[in-house]
Design an enzyme around this catalytic site. Structure first.
Site, PDB file in Angstrom:
ATOM      1  N   GLY A 194       0.796  -1.227   0.000  1.00  0.00           N
ATOM      2  CA  GLY A 194       0.000   0.000   0.000  1.00  0.00           C
ATOM      3  C   GLY A 194       0.821   1.266   0.000  1.00  0.00           C
ATOM      4  O   GLY A 194       2.053   1.259   0.062  1.00  0.00           O
ATOM      5  N   GLY A 228       2.493   3.650   1.621  1.00  0.00           N
ATOM      6  CA  GLY A 228       3.037   3.851   2.962  1.00  0.00           C
ATOM      7  C   GLY A 228       3.534   5.260   3.208  1.00  0.00           C
ATOM      8  O   GLY A 228       3.678   5.667   4.360  1.00  0.00           O
ATOM      9  N   ASP A 261       8.218   5.797   8.672  1.00  0.00           N
ATOM     10  CA  ASP A 261       7.695   7.090   9.119  1.00  0.00           C
ATOM     11  C   ASP A 261       6.862   7.800   8.064  1.00  0.00           C
ATOM     12  O   ASP A 261       6.318   8.876   8.314  1.00  0.00           O
ATOM     13  CB  ASP A 261       8.849   7.997   9.570  1.00  0.00           C
ATOM     14  CG  ASP A 261       9.912   8.187   8.487  1.00  0.00           C
ATOM     15  OD1 ASP A 261       9.625   7.934   7.303  1.00  0.00           O
ATOM     16  OD2 ASP A 261      11.039   8.598   8.827  1.00  0.00           O
ATOM     17  N   GLY A 262       6.772   7.239   6.849  1.00  0.00           N
ATOM     18  CA  GLY A 262       5.958   7.853   5.799  1.00  0.00           C
ATOM     19  C   GLY A 262       6.576   9.078   5.164  1.00  0.00           C
ATOM     20  O   GLY A 262       5.898   9.803   4.432  1.00  0.00           O
ATOM     21  N   ASP A 311       4.134  -4.591  -7.279  1.00  0.00           N
ATOM     22  CA  ASP A 311       3.501  -3.386  -6.729  1.00  0.00           C
ATOM     23  C   ASP A 311       4.056  -2.120  -7.376  1.00  0.00           C
ATOM     24  O   ASP A 311       3.531  -1.027  -7.139  1.00  0.00           O
ATOM     25  CB  ASP A 311       3.665  -3.314  -5.210  1.00  0.00           C
ATOM     26  CG  ASP A 311       5.126  -3.350  -4.779  1.00  0.00           C
ATOM     27  OD1 ASP A 311       5.772  -4.372  -5.030  1.00  0.00           O
ATOM     28  OD2 ASP A 311       5.623  -2.367  -4.205  1.00  0.00           O
TER      29      ASP A 311
END
Length: 645
Positions: A205, A207, A240-241, A397
């Site tokens: 996904g 992230g 941490d994105g 992905d």
């Protein structure tokens, strides 16, 4: 001969363990058929830089002499003329406004992905498994302190109908760092899974990427805006994105460079710094350091990936309906030509098996869709090979259903030609994603995708096999055409091209500069043998007597082919220079821009962007950017990069 250029050496595309139902695959190497693509040329939306819109109609007032010579109009005719004049003047003003572009507040938003597909019932960013949903509504959360605009693309702004003057707004860095939300945006993170390095990884996904929503421009084109590095989402797992300036510059520049090379890709509207530091262990060696944080605004027609479908098929019967819903969504919005197919188009093909089974693409739109995706993917990878580009993380992905280059983590353009080159330090042990393997990996990934569609009972095994066969045929057709044009030949010469690539590999010849120099060879059989290599002197460096003889032998055969083509040297050189770029985004150029940007000077980033927007032009005064990499470029962290970003 380099075997990877003849494709499809995989023992079985589904040989690795997978939670998806395996297919019974036929041999793709048996009886290669040259079928014309049932879908014709690539759709118009492959190009972001759309044709310029026509300007407005301006009404010049008549001269006094003309007015005096003209008869006085009647009241009714005068009113009619005034009405037409007013309409034309209004139209002129509207066209001028359209040319000037829109303010951010006036963009036309549409949120079809959120509106038409199932979403997460929760809206928090706590890392977790997100079930029965295609997305989670979540807002950007990256910490920001005095963000700065590093670079921007006027071409992408044009595609969005955005006024380029908007980049000068004081609040622009705040809006595109996520510190303030754009009017009309409805942010979310997408749920998807995927195979990483051949192994099923489960839920992955977005992230660290958050989609703001979809913009529909004046040409009815749909563009998703996405902030990469804007904070945690439920798909961040233990990360941490966030993103750092180093990787963000690379993604921003390469997105735009690839587009200008004519290769389908996601785009980049802008790049901003966050003003905060982000800790990264660049080489995963236990030595983390603080780096400047940054956010890229990525733009694409859609960010749907193979993994967007895989994740739902992997979760059993309960979620197979989501696979169908996602397929219907993609066809409706991004493959309308498939939705509108009719049986009159006669898109029926024999599979070539002993039982002469026929695959009728008009009877199953999902089969036609799978074939379209397979062909787009094959075309994309053939174009990568043509410019010497290697994607460092070709996981499922990271595979776009639209055939776009997506997710610029580790990547690289070939300098010294080496078929085993990989730009990813993580990939070094097995070199799964090295340059030579990319065509076969594309097929492996297509096999995973059609297996997903088969699991959801959207296509049968024969249709899945046919899609993979079309991948192989399309790749070879595209690749052979590209290499033929690169050499300026009238037709494909397998032996000549194979020998050339072997020579280049032995002598580690610079891929980009060699093909650019090749256009300088003359179609003249009377050239003395000791002068044959003069046009290639700058790219054939430090070769001994034996290798010199090998190259002279090849050039002789090549010149004979040129003579047989009966094309003038000038015409051929122009054609070759239009397909062989002079400038590509070499890793050391990126690193130079990164080094200065980390010191607060963004000038080199902007110069590189401008340079890469015209890669096929000579651009006098910029020749240094076409030079071979300097010695420092081969230190760790420049030509080979890990996934840490």
């Amino acid at each position: 001969m380099l075997s990877h250029f003849h494709l499809l050496s995989l023992k079985s595309p589904l040989s690795l363990s997978s939670p998806l139902r395996p297919l019974s695959l036929s041999s793709l190497a048996s009886k290669s058929r040259r079928l014309r693509s049932p879908f014709g040329p690539p759709p118009r939306w492959f190009s972001v830089a759309c044709d310029a819109r026509p300007g407005g109609v301006s009404m010049e007032p008549p001269s006094p002499e003309a007015e005096a010579a003209s008869p006085a109009p009647s009241a009714s005719s005068a009113a009619a003329v005034e009405s037409v004049t007013r309409d034309l003047r209004d139209q002129s003003l509207e066209d001028k406004d359209r040319k000037r572009g829109l303010k951010l507040e006036d963009l036309t938003w549409d949120h079809s992905f959120v509106r038409e597909l199932p979403g997460d019932t929760r809206t928090d960013a706590f890392p977790r498994e997100v079930m029965h949903a295609c997305y989670t509504k979540v807002s950007p959360s990256a910490e920001v302190e005095n963000p700065q605009l590093v670079a921007w693309s006027d071409l992408v702004a044009e595609a969005l109908d955005l006024d380029p003057e908007e980049f000068q707004r004081p609040d622009f860095p705040l809006l595109f760092s996520g510190a303030a939300l754009l009017v009309g945006a409805l942010p979310y993170a997408q749920c998807y899974g995927g195979h990483q390095f051949g192994m099923w990884a489960g839920q992955l996904g977005d992230g660290r990427a958050i989609t703001l929503g979809e913009i529909v421009n004046s040409r009815s084109q749909r563009w998703e805006l996405q902030l990469k590095g804007s904070g945690r989402t439920p798909y961040s797992r233990f990360a941490d994105g966030l993103a750092v300036l180093r990787s963000s510059i690379r993604e921003f520049l390469c997105s735009e460079a690839m587009h200008s090379l004519g290769i389908p890709t996601t785009r980049a509207l802008c790049l901003v710094t966050t003003g905060k530091l982000v800790t990264r262990d660049m080489f995963y060696d236990g030595n983390p350091k603080d780096e400047p944080g940054a956010i890229v605004c990525r733009v694409a027609q859609s960010f749907l990936r193979f993994g967007s479908y895989q994740i739902h098929a992997s979760r059993g019967k309960e979620d197979l309906g989501i696979v169908r819903a996602l397929a219907d969504y993609a066809i409706r919005h991004h493959f309308p030509h498939i939705e509108n197919m009719s049986r009159s188009e006669s898109l029926s093909f024999s599979t070539g098996n002993d039982d002469q089974t026929v695959v009728d693409l008009t009877s199953n739109k999902y089969a036609a869709w799978a074939v379209d995706i397979a062909e787009r993917t094959a075309s994309l990878i053939a174009r990568w090979q043509g410019v010497g580009f290697t994607h460092g993380v070709l996981n499922t992905d990271n595979m776009s259903i639209l055939g776009l280059t997506i997710d610029y983590g580790p990547f690289g353009f070939l300098d010294a030609f080496d078929p085993s080159y990989t730009p990813n330090t993580t990939d070094l042990p097995g070199r799964r994603y090295c340059f030579a393997n990319q065509p076969d990996i594309g097929l492996w990934n297509i096999a995973q995708f059609v297996s997903t569609l088969s699991s959801a009972e959207l296509i049968n095994d024969k249709e899945a096999n046919y899609a993979m066969e079309r991948y192989g045929t399309k790749f070879m057709d595209e690749y052979q055409g590209i290499m033929t044009r690169k050499l300026g030949l009238p037709k494909y010469n397998k032996q000549l091209i194979g020998k050339l690539l072997n020579n280049m590999a032995v002598d580690k010849v610079d891929y980009t500069n060699f093909f650019r120099a090749l256009a300088n060879i003359k179609a003249d059989l009377s050239i003395p043998e000791d002068e044959l290599l003069v046009p290639l002197k700058a790219v054939l460096l430090d070769i001994g007597k034996e290798r010199k003889e090998a190259w002279i032998s090849w050039v002789k055969i090549y010149i004979q082919e040129l003579v047989n083509s009966e094309v003038s040297d000038e015409e051929r050189k122009t054609a070759m220079n239009s397909v062989n770029p002079k400038y590509v985004l070499r890793n050391y150029l990126c690193q130079s821009a990164i080094d200065t940007a980390e010191l607060g000077d963004f000038g080199e980033v902007r110069r590189l962007l401008k340079l890469m927007q015209r890669p096929y032009d000579e651009q006098p005064g910029m020749e240094k950017y076409a030079r071979l990499p300097p010695a420092w470029a081969y230190r760790p962290g420049v030509c080979m990069l890990s996934c840490s970003s």
